[in-house]
Design an enzyme around this catalytic site. Structure first.
Site, PDB file in Angstrom:
ATOM      1  N   SER A  87     -30.648  35.773 -22.740  1.00 28.52           N
ATOM      2  CA  SER A  87     -29.081  34.858 -23.285  1.00 28.52           C
ATOM      3  C   SER A  87     -29.496  34.543 -24.737  1.00 28.52           C
ATOM      4  O   SER A  87     -30.527  34.043 -25.126  1.00 28.52           O
ATOM      5  CB  SER A  87     -28.803  33.920 -22.302  1.00 28.52           C
ATOM      6  OG  SER A  87     -30.072  33.173 -22.218  1.00 28.52           O
ATOM      7  N   MET A  88     -28.130  34.541 -25.641  1.00 31.23           N
ATOM      8  CA  MET A  88     -28.418  34.150 -26.739  1.00 31.23           C
ATOM      9  C   MET A  88     -27.338  33.341 -27.295  1.00 31.23           C
ATOM     10  O   MET A  88     -26.721  33.431 -28.507  1.00 31.23           O
ATOM     11  CB  MET A  88     -28.428  35.614 -27.693  1.00 31.23           C
ATOM     12  CG  MET A  88     -29.409  36.832 -27.417  1.00 31.23           C
ATOM     13  SD  MET A  88     -29.171  38.318 -28.239  1.00 31.23           S
ATOM     14  CE  MET A  88     -27.383  38.750 -27.804  1.00 31.23           C
ATOM     15  N   GLY A  89     -26.942  32.482 -26.299  1.00 27.13           N
ATOM     16  CA  GLY A  89     -25.838  31.406 -26.658  1.00 27.13           C
ATOM     17  C   GLY A  89     -24.577  32.046 -27.045  1.00 27.13           C
ATOM     18  O   GLY A  89     -24.150  33.169 -26.225  1.00 27.13           O
ATOM     19  N   ALA A  90     -24.066  31.681 -28.004  1.00 23.41           N
ATOM     20  CA  ALA A  90     -22.711  32.289 -28.442  1.00 23.41           C
ATOM     21  C   ALA A  90     -22.847  33.698 -28.780  1.00 23.41           C
ATOM     22  O   ALA A  90     -21.702  34.314 -28.650  1.00 23.41           O
ATOM     23  CB  ALA A  90     -22.281  31.247 -29.539  1.00 23.41           C
ATOM     24  N   GLY A  92     -23.848  35.922 -26.643  1.00 22.06           N
ATOM     25  CA  GLY A  92     -23.877  36.939 -25.605  1.00 22.06           C
ATOM     26  C   GLY A  92     -25.142  37.045 -24.933  1.00 22.06           C
ATOM     27  O   GLY A  92     -26.207  36.190 -25.112  1.00 22.06           O
ATOM     28  N   GLY A 118     -27.408  29.616 -15.969  1.00 25.56           N
ATOM     29  CA  GLY A 118     -28.246  30.693 -16.080  1.00 25.56           C
ATOM     30  C   GLY A 118     -28.380  31.065 -14.538  1.00 25.56           C
ATOM     31  O   GLY A 118     -28.863  32.346 -14.339  1.00 25.56           O
ATOM     32  N   ASP A 119     -28.906  30.224 -13.520  1.00 23.78           N
ATOM     33  CA  ASP A 119     -28.945  30.410 -12.113  1.00 23.78           C
ATOM     34  C   ASP A 119     -27.759  31.400 -11.731  1.00 23.78           C
ATOM     35  O   ASP A 119     -27.854  32.356 -11.010  1.00 23.78           O
ATOM     36  CB  ASP A 119     -29.266  29.243 -11.326  1.00 23.78           C
ATOM     37  CG  ASP A 119     -30.362  28.411 -11.759  1.00 23.78           C
ATOM     38  OD1 ASP A 119     -31.221  28.968 -12.356  1.00 23.78           O
ATOM     39  OD2 ASP A 119     -30.588  27.238 -11.365  1.00 23.78           O
TER      40      ASP A 119
END
Length: 177
Positions: A87-90, A92, A118-119
């Protein structure tokens, strides 16, 4: 397996759980960090889910673009991890599999709390994988679950109706990296 462990529990607990799941014919998915993740990777889980910061800590260097992330994901695959989800925040999420690199972008939703996002992503992905869905559809479901969770207050998780509504708004594209 997700999250941190209570004090006093062995740092290789997730690794042992990965071995047991896989020995029983299952596919282990791990969302953790630091030593727990390091040990789990040694046990060769089917998928790890990490964020960019956690992956940078794992590999010991900054990852400034998608190519850097994919390169390190491929190195993890060489060590036995089948799917690497970052995951890379904004920006995606990237999912690196043996056959493709998928980039998913969540729909724009009001963010009330990020607890459990995230879970929820891992749960949604795992749920569709267990049903035999494609990597693209499993990722789409995970992103929809995560987006629906951030719309909830406190530690509340997503609800089915919101996930159903958001699923079609998740954009998944294949990258040629």
């Amino acid at each position: 397996m997700t999250g941190s462990l209570q004090q006093g529990l062995p740092k290789d607990l997730y690794a042992e759980a990965v071995r047991r799941v896989q020995a029983a014919g299952g596919r282990a998915l791990v969302d953790s960090h630091d030593e727990l993740l390091q040990h789990a990777i040694e046990a060769r889980p089917f998928m790890i889910k990490t964020n960019r910061f956690e992956l940078e800590a794992l590999v010991g260097q900054p990852l400034t673009n998608h190519q850097d992330i994919v390169r390190e994901a491929r190195r993890l695959q060489e060590r036995g991890v089948t799917w690497v989800c970052v995951s890379m925040g904004a920006e995606g999420v990237l999912l690196v599999t043996s056959s493709s690199v998928l980039k998913a972008e969540a729909p724009s939703v009001p963010v009330i709390s990020t607890v459990g996002a995230g879970d929820s992503m891992v749960a949604g992905t795992a749920g569709l994988l267990a049903q035999g869905a494609s990597e693209r559809e499993a990722l789409r479901e995970g992103i929809a679950c995560s987006a629906a969770t951030v719309m909830q207050p406190g530690t509340e998780l997503f609800n089915k109706e919101t996930v159903d509504r958001l699923r079609g708004e998740v954009r998944v594209t294949q990258l040629s990296l």
